[in-house]
Design a protein around this motif. Structure first.
Motif, mmCIF file in Angstrom:
data_model
loop_
_atom_site.group_PDB
_atom_site.id
_atom_site.type_symbol
_atom_site.label_atom_id
_atom_site.label_comp_id
_atom_site.label_asym_id
_atom_site.label_seq_id
_atom_site.Cartn_x
_atom_site.Cartn_y
_atom_site.Cartn_z
ATOM 1 N N SER A 88 0.746 -1.256 -0.079
ATOM 2 C CA SER A 88 0.133 0.280 0.202
ATOM 3 C C SER A 88 0.550 0.994 0.410
ATOM 4 C CB SER A 88 -1.129 -0.114 1.361
ATOM 5 O OG SER A 88 -1.783 1.131 1.700
ATOM 6 N N ARG A 89 1.583 0.915 0.965
ATOM 7 C CA ARG A 89 3.038 2.724 1.299
ATOM 8 C C ARG A 89 3.565 2.302 -0.562
ATOM 9 N NH1 ARG A 89 8.366 2.418 4.444
ATOM 10 N NH2 ARG A 89 6.965 0.580 4.858
ATOM 11 N N TYR A 90 3.929 1.328 -1.166
ATOM 12 C CA TYR A 90 4.935 1.715 -2.612
ATOM 13 C C TYR A 90 3.593 2.414 -3.691
ATOM 14 C CZ TYR A 90 8.440 -0.763 -0.248
ATOM 15 O OH TYR A 90 8.953 -1.052 0.978
ATOM 16 N N LEU A 91 2.755 1.590 -3.127
ATOM 17 C CA LEU A 91 1.497 2.441 -4.565
ATOM 18 C C LEU A 91 0.618 3.869 -4.262
ATOM 19 C CD1 LEU A 91 -1.954 -0.329 -4.492
ATOM 20 C CD2 LEU A 91 -2.221 2.334 -4.237
ATOM 21 N N CYS A 128 1.985 6.503 -7.314
ATOM 22 C CA CYS A 128 0.661 6.934 -8.035
ATOM 23 C C CYS A 128 0.770 8.853 -7.729
ATOM 24 C CB CYS A 128 -0.278 6.942 -7.350
ATOM 25 S SG CYS A 128 -0.977 4.682 -7.597
ATOM 26 N N LYS A 129 2.092 8.988 -6.530
ATOM 27 C CA LYS A 129 1.711 10.563 -6.066
ATOM 28 C C LYS A 129 3.459 10.723 -6.853
ATOM 29 C CE LYS A 129 -0.246 10.432 -1.459
ATOM 30 N NZ LYS A 129 0.196 10.430 0.387
ATOM 31 N N HIS A 130 3.656 10.580 -7.177
ATOM 32 C CA HIS A 130 4.763 10.420 -7.808
ATOM 33 C C HIS A 130 4.781 10.605 -8.915
ATOM 34 C CE1 HIS A 130 9.118 10.547 -9.437
ATOM 35 N NE2 HIS A 130 8.874 9.217 -10.119
ATOM 36 N N TRP A 131 3.788 9.798 -10.098
ATOM 37 C CA TRP A 131 3.205 9.903 -11.402
ATOM 38 C C TRP A 131 2.280 10.479 -11.723
ATOM 39 C CZ3 TRP A 131 4.937 4.480 -13.024
ATOM 40 C CH2 TRP A 131 5.688 4.098 -13.429
ATOM 41 N N PHE A 188 -6.126 6.777 -7.283
ATOM 42 C CA PHE A 188 -5.458 5.432 -6.565
ATOM 43 C C PHE A 188 -6.384 5.928 -4.816
ATOM 44 C CE2 PHE A 188 -2.896 9.526 -5.820
ATOM 45 C CZ PHE A 188 -2.494 8.786 -4.472
ATOM 46 N N THR A 189 -6.654 4.640 -4.061
ATOM 47 C CA THR A 189 -6.678 4.844 -2.977
ATOM 48 C C THR A 189 -5.755 3.776 -2.235
ATOM 49 O OG1 THR A 189 -7.676 2.859 -2.866
ATOM 50 C CG2 THR A 189 -9.324 4.314 -3.901
ATOM 51 N N PRO A 190 -5.278 3.689 -1.067
ATOM 52 C CA PRO A 190 -4.629 2.512 -0.274
ATOM 53 C C PRO A 190 -4.614 1.270 -1.048
ATOM 54 C CG PRO A 190 -5.774 4.310 1.148
ATOM 55 C CD PRO A 190 -6.693 4.605 -0.118
ATOM 56 N N GLU A 191 -5.560 0.889 -1.379
ATOM 57 C CA GLU A 191 -5.215 -0.341 -2.013
ATOM 58 C C GLU A 191 -5.548 -0.599 -3.422
ATOM 59 O OE1 GLU A 191 -8.489 0.720 0.079
ATOM 60 O OE2 GLU A 191 -7.310 0.721 1.722
ATOM 61 N N GLN A 192 -5.784 0.513 -4.336
ATOM 62 C CA GLN A 192 -5.537 0.629 -5.278
ATOM 63 C C GLN A 192 -5.016 2.031 -6.392
ATOM 64 O OE1 GLN A 192 -9.634 -0.585 -6.977
ATOM 65 N NE2 GLN A 192 -9.050 -3.053 -6.911
ATOM 66 N N ILE A 220 -2.460 -3.046 -7.303
ATOM 67 C CA ILE A 220 -2.846 -3.374 -6.027
ATOM 68 C C ILE A 220 -2.794 -4.116 -5.213
ATOM 69 C CG2 ILE A 220 -5.392 -5.302 -5.388
ATOM 70 C CD1 ILE A 220 -6.157 -5.856 -8.866
ATOM 71 N N ALA A 221 -3.140 -3.536 -4.095
ATOM 72 C CA ALA A 221 -2.317 -3.998 -2.529
ATOM 73 C C ALA A 221 -2.892 -5.075 -1.443
ATOM 74 C CB ALA A 221 -1.572 -2.760 -1.335
#
Length: 101
Positions: free
Chosen positions: A19-22, A26-29, A37-41, A54-55
């Motif tokens: 979840s952290r890496y996702l 997503c924030k980076h891009w 994005f959400t914390p899960e997807q 998908i986390a």
């Protein structure tokens, strides 16, 4: 007219920090692309294809739908290198790429 369509690439990346890496990726891009994005997807429309994340508790599922067979290797390399950058404490992450379909 036949057009070549690249298969969807899927990797189950072992990590408890999916979840952290996702979210970091997503924030980076999100500065360049219309990221959702959400914390899960997460979904990122990249120039070489769509990236879905998908986390899960023990894995990060990484799915790439490449725009063509010519960009498959680049897509895998770009996504893996970016995730490894955010996962520097446990990098290199293990990507078990397989074709779906």
């Amino acid at each position: 007219m036949n057009t070549l369509v690249a298969p969807v690439l899927v990797a189950q990346v072992p990590t408890q920090s999916g979840s952290r890496y996702l979210q970091q990726l997503c924030k980076h891009w999100s500065h360049k692309f219309a990221v959702d994005f959400t914390p899960e997807q997460g979904m990122v429309p990249l120039p070489f294809g769509r990236l879905d994340l998908i986390a899960h508790p023990d894995t990060l599922e990484v799915r790439i739908a490449p725009t063509s067979p010519d960009v498959v290797d680049k897509a895998k390399e770009v996504v893996a290198s970016h995730l490894d950058r955010f996962a520097f404490r446990e990098a290199p992450l293990a990507f078990d790429w397989r074709e779906e379909g």
